[in-house]
Motif scaffolding. Structure first.
Motif, short mmCIF file in Angstrom:
data_model
loop_
_atom_site.label_atom_id
_atom_site.label_comp_id
_atom_site.label_asym_id
_atom_site.label_seq_id
_atom_site.Cartn_x
_atom_site.Cartn_y
_atom_site.Cartn_z
N ASP A 1 0.85 -1.28 -0.14
CA ASP A 1 -0.01 -0.50 -0.35
C ASP A 1 1.01 1.22 0.35
O ASP A 1 0.18 2.31 -0.11
CB ASP A 1 -0.56 -0.02 1.09
N HIS B 1 -3.55 -0.33 -5.98
CA HIS B 1 -5.33 -1.00 -4.88
C HIS B 1 -6.35 -2.27 -5.01
O HIS B 1 -6.24 -3.54 -4.83
CB HIS B 1 -5.68 0.42 -3.97
N VAL C 1 -5.78 2.89 4.64
CA VAL C 1 -3.86 2.64 3.90
C VAL C 1 -3.31 3.51 5.34
O VAL C 1 -2.22 2.76 5.38
CB VAL C 1 -4.04 2.93 2.29
#
Length: 477
Positions: free
Chosen positions: A9, A76, A366
């Motif tokens: 991430d 993502h 995140v």
């Protein structure tokens, strides 16, 4: 459940920050050049005139802000939907660095007048080559992740991303084929009407495969994730996908109506544009019907409000675009402020609101924390929505006024307003409202940035674990 620590991430965080930086730059420049249309004294030559700043605004907005959002969400979603870490962390980092280097170099070269004079393809050949390098790096990494996936079924969101990432290089390379005559100058390989046709094949489909299909991909992922409900219809999402990507690619000639382009080709562009109403509104309805499963949350949830407004403007823009492709309507609207209003209805309403919603969704997750202020997010929603509405209404009125004055004739058949400056003076109030609308929209952006900074500052406070799986009725994510 897949452990979220397995995913990379950091690259998502990097592109989210990149989006905020280039978003501020592009929208501040956009507001500045809007006021240049009202107050010419704001043109500071030679580097800060409208002609130099306008391509900087479009490139920073489309390829700085929007593309950063696309890459953030692509990295993502592909990891979650394939249930594997991104194929190569090193390639992702190289992609991030070279991508942002390109935007920085664009911000330097465009004000200096290094420009190919092609809409959305202004950058000169050395930067074009740099773009090819990092895009190939990204493609290898993205498809490497898909080929090594643990989840065998590909959810519709990835289909939309794949279509974007396959088509963009084809469009970009063909339109930018050129003969260099120096480090900062080249000439297109094509000429005349052929060059115009290829340019608008590229230009229209840059809108299609940069500003539409990847944002539909993120809609199909983040909308059901946010409301914790399945997408309304998987079958409709697949029909939406195949019909959209087939029809969109042929609609470019509608930008060249009443030009030397052959009539049959102009008509083809117009017909395919009108056909776009069906798949576009099919996707919009799929989004709306998904939202009805969480309609009680809309009053309080700023992210959901932004998704709702974004999908609404997707429907509005994809109705208005085909409408403007009809010859009789184009005769009134083309080259007027109406087109500016149409473009910004799509970019500020659809792309902007969907991007803001994704930022509000992703940043707390995140960084593993809570959003600092839902109240500020709601304020951002209302001020941005007001800015969009003021923008497009002022441009609609200005555009129709402008087109009507251009066409007006007196009793002898001569032009009633042959003096262009006279028309410009009439349009000044509407263009002033456009600038004010830009201030409202940028104000919302700064509020969001403050909210994001405060949210990141609270990271590590121990937020609850997030279920990263999408609940789906008709198949796995």
């Amino acid at each position: 459940m897949m452990n979220s620590q397995k995913y990379n991430d950091r690259i998502v965080k990097g592109f989210l920050i990149s989006a905020l930086v280039w978003g501020v730059a592009s929208m501040l420049i956009g507001t500045w050049i809007a006021f240049q249309m009202v107050f010419p004294e704001l043109n500071f030559g030679p580097y800060f005139t409208f002609g130099r700043l306008r391509p900087l605004h479009t490139n920073a907005a489309i390829f700085g802000f929007a593309l950063s959002i696309i890459f953030a969400t692509a990295y993502h979603t592909v990891q979650r939907l394939c249930r594997v870490r991104i194929w190569s962390d090193r390639l992702a980092n190289i992609h991030f660095v070279l991508y942002n280097l390109t935007i920085v170099l664009a911000a330097i070269t465009l004000p200096l007048g290094m420009n190919q004079s092609k809409e959305y393809a202004e950058l000169e050949w050395p930067l074009d080559l740099l773009i090819v390098v990092w895009f190939v790096i990204f493609l290898v990494n993205y498809f490497g992740t898909i080929f090594t996936r643990e989840e065998k079924q590909l959810y519709a969101a990835i289909w939309f991303y794949i279509a974007s990432f396959v088509t963009i290089p084809i469009l970009f390379i063909v339109n930018n084929l050129a003969v260099p005559v120096g480090l900062t100058k080249s000439y297109s390989l094509f000429a005349g009407v052929y060059d115009a046709n290829i340019q608008w094949w590229y230009g229209h489909n840059a809108v299609a495969f940069v500003l539409t299909t990847p944002f539909l991909g993120l809609m199909y992922y983040y909308l059901p994730k946010h409301i914790k409900q399945p997408i309304y219809s998987h079958r409709l999402s697949i029909i939406h996908f195949w019909s959209l990507i087939f029809i969109y690619i042929w609609a470019g000639p509608h930008h060249l109506l009443y030009s030397p382009l052959p009539d049959w080709l102009q008509t083809t562009g117009m017909v395919f544009s009108i056909m776009l109403w069906m798949p576009s509104w099919g996707g919009m309805l799929n989004g709306f019907l998904t939202l009805t499963q969480a309609k009680e949350k809309i009053k309080t949830d700023a992210t959901l409000k932004m998704l709702l407004v974004g999908i609404t403007f997707y429907g509005m823009s994809t109705f208005e675009g085909p409408l403007l492709s009809i010859r009789s309507v184009s005769a009134l609207g083309h080259n007027t402020d109406w087109i500016i209003g149409h473009v910004h209805g799509g970019t500020l309403g659809w792309v902007g609101m969907m991007s803001f919603a994704v930022i509000y969704y992703l940043v707390p997750r995140v960084w593993n924390t809570n959003l600092y202020s839902e109240r500020l997010a709601n304020f951002h929603f209302w001020v941005a929505t007001l800015g969009i509405l003021l923008y497009i209404v002022s441009m609609w009125v200005s555009g129709v006024t402008e087109g009507s004055m251009w066409r007006a004739v007196d009793e002898t058949g001569a032009l009633k307003y042959p003096n262009w400056v006279q028309i410009t003076e009439v349009l000044k109030p509407f263009r002033l409202f456009r600038g004010i609308a830009g201030i409202l929209y940028v104000t919302g952006l700064f509020v969001m940035i403050y909210n994001v900074i405060k949210t990141i500052a609270t990271a590590g406070s121990g937020w609850k674990e997030i279920d990263l799986r999408v609940g789906l009725k008709e198949g796995k994510a």
